[in-house]
Every structure is written in C-alpha cells, then in structure tokens.
Scaffold this active site. Structure first.
Site, short mmCIF file in Angstrom:
data_model
loop_
_atom_site.label_atom_id
_atom_site.label_comp_id
_atom_site.label_asym_id
_atom_site.label_seq_id
_atom_site.Cartn_x
_atom_site.Cartn_y
_atom_site.Cartn_z
N GLY A 238 0.82 -1.08 0.06
CA GLY A 238 -0.14 0.14 0.15
C GLY A 238 0.91 1.33 -0.09
O GLY A 238 1.93 1.48 -0.67
N ASP A 265 0.00 7.58 -11.03
CA ASP A 265 -0.64 8.76 -11.30
C ASP A 265 -1.56 8.85 -10.82
O ASP A 265 -2.29 9.97 -9.80
CB ASP A 265 -0.77 9.05 -12.76
CG ASP A 265 0.48 8.92 -13.65
OD1 ASP A 265 1.56 8.90 -13.05
OD2 ASP A 265 0.17 8.54 -14.75
#
Ligand code: KDG
Length: 327
Positions: A238, A265
């Site tokens: 994560g 992104d």
C-alpha cells in the site's frame, strides 16, 4: 484562479487487447496517456481547475490527445500545436513475462513535446495556480525540456506556489546517474514528494534502501526538504506517508489487475485531491488508494479515475470492507 498546473508530454498509448509478447498480439486499443496528463485529467474530473503546458503536432493523433484533455475539462490554452513534429506514442506489453505487470515501448524521440523549452513556460500561468505538479519524466526528454522544467520550478518557488513532484524514473529514457543528479535537485525543491523505494535509491544516493524500514525511508526523504512524502510500496504493502512529522499508512484493497500502468499517477490524483481540500493525511491516502485500485482494473491510464460521486461511493463501500449489496 487555477488549482493545479502541470507540464509534460501527453502520449498516445497503444494497449493490446490481450496479454503476451507484442509480436504475437494482433489488436490494440488507442488511449490518451502520459503521466502528467493523467494527473491533470484526474484532478479535473474531481472538480479542480487544471491547466497543462505542452506541445503536440498537427497530426491526427495529436488532435486526439488535445481533444481528450479539453473534453476532460483541462485548460489546454498552453498546449501548442506545432508543425513538422508528431506527438509521442508508446505501446504497452501486458502481463508478460511477469504476470500482473506491464511494460512500455516508446516511440517518442524527437516528438513535439521534446522541443518544449523555457520560452514555453509562462510565469503568469504558474502564479495563478494554487499548486504545480511535475514528474521526473519530462526532464529526461531533452535538454530543452530539462531547462523548461527548471524554469517552471524556479517560478513556482519564487512565487511560493507549492510543488508536487513524482519521481517517475524511466530507465528507458536516461541513465541512473543522469537521473540521480536531476531528480535529487527536484526533490529538494518539492513540497510534496511521491516516490517508491526503487526511485528513493536514486534520491538518497544509497544502494541499501531495501534494508531500511518504510518509516526510516520516509524520514530520510522528508529530511531532504519536502514537507509531505508519499511512498508507494506496491499493491501488497500500500501507501505510507509523512506530512509535517505525522505518519499514516493505508493498505490497498485487492482488486483484479488488468493493467498496472497509471497506478502511480492515480495515487497522485487521489492524494492531491485530499490535500487541496485540507483533508487529514489518512483520508488523502484512502483517496489515493481508491484511485489506483480503480485504474489498474482496466486498460488505459485514466479512464477509470473517479468523479466525486464514484469517489464517495467507494469510501462508503470501504467502510463495510467492500461487502456491498448494490441491488
Ligand atoms: O504513469 C503512466 C505513464 O508512465 C504512461 O502514461 C507513459 O507518461 C508515460 C511515460 O513517460 O512513461
């Protein structure tokens, strides 16, 4: 007033409809892509006013890029259409040889955007914005692009506009040594730094970052200047972030990965959207994890990025650990 201005190269992405080595793939889908372009599109979808500085050609594929950006609400008045150059293109190879991973093959040398230079940077545009965003891809494209990014950052710094910077080291564009010199300077100017352990190795001029805990890595990176650092640890571990000394972590939900390109992104989009709304760090990370999980579930980089309504639906579903009955 604008929320975020970015500079970079929009690219046409050719994404195969099946996995495997490209020589055996007969059919491709055309997508608009390019890291910074994905970021401004994503933020625009979430209601922010964004502008993009770039150059494209007058070819049909360039027109596709510019109409996509415009259609997504990005201000393209600083995207110049130049004669005798085309836009860059890249092909994705999905799921081969490493399952779940995508690779890219670029056709972008001498593209229209590679001719961007300092004269294309309008200080007034930057001064009108609440934040600017750059990635480590643009300075790798040419010397004039490197100079353009440098001016972009200098204007932002002088005007006290916060700088968001995603390291995005692309080994196919430049050497580690060249990248190290430029990216470490950019990181020192950044207020918000997005990176991963592999790029952090370049920033910290150290080989042994794998031996560092994520906590230590965050502290080291924050020690180089940025107030906020977001470490992308990958789908299993994560995101981990520090902002003004406070740390938070989020685990990404496990989703079927169709195409991992664009995930980074998407993290930037989600995180900056939270930051721009003064959300707490934990919420910024949740939003970032939401965006990246959505993006990897389909081909293309930005198409799955949420608008505000989908965002809220996701956050509600997360509260019940995604056990949601949609009937
Ligand atoms: O982050 C996604 C980008 O990597 C992709 O759209 C292509 O911009 C790109 C690049 O330069 O690698």
């Amino acid at each position: 007033l604008l929320d975020v201005v970015s500079v970079g190269e929009p690219l046409v992405q050719m994404n195969p409809i099946e996995e495997g080595p490209l020589r055996h793939v007969p059919l491709f889908e055309k997508h608009a892509a390019g890291s910074e372009s994905n970021v401004v599109i994503g933020l625009s979808r979430l209601g922010f006013k964004t502008a993009y500085v770039s150059k494209v050609g007058k070819d049909e594929l360039s027109k596709f890029l510019i109409t996509t950006l415009r259609g997504e609400g990005v201000d393209v008045s600083h995207v110049e259409e130049v004669r005798d150059r085309n836009c860059g293109v890249f092909f994705v190879q999905r799921g081969y040889p490493v399952p779940g991973k995508s690779d890219v093959i670029y056709f972008r040398k001498d593209s229209a955007a590679s001719t961007l230079g300092p004269d294309d940077i309008d200080p007034n545009l930057i001064k009108q914005s609440k934040m600017v965003h750059v990635s480590g891809i643009t300075p790798a494209l040419s010397q004039s692009c490197k100079d353009a990014v440098s001016k972009f950052l200098d204007v932002a710094t002088r005007s006290r506009i916060p700088i968001s910077f995603d390291t995005n080291y692309r080994s196919k564009l430049w050497s580690e040594d060249d990248a190290r010199r430029v990216l470490s300077k950019m990181a020192a100017k950044a207020d918000i730094l997005f990176t991963d352990p592999s790029d952090a190795r370049l920033l910290l001029l150290q080989e042994n970052v794998e031996a560092m805990t994520p906590e230590k890595l965050l502290d080291e990176l924050a020690g180089r200047g940025p107030k906020t650092v977001v470490l992308k640890l990958g789908p299993d571990e994560g995101l981990f972030a520090v902002s003004g000394g406070r740390k938070a972590r989020t685990v990404s939900p496990s989703v079927p990965v169709v195409d991992s390109i664009g995930a980074g992104d998407a993290v930037v989009v989600g995180f900056l959207s939270g930051l721009l709304r003064n959300e707490p760090l934990e919420k910024c990370l949740d939003l970032a994890a939401c965006c990246s999980a959505l993006v990897v579930m389909r081909r293309g980089d930005f198409e799955n990025l949420p608008d505000q309504e989908y965002f809220e639906k996701w956050l509600r579903a997360k509260k019940s650990d995604f056990r949601v009955d949609y009937r």
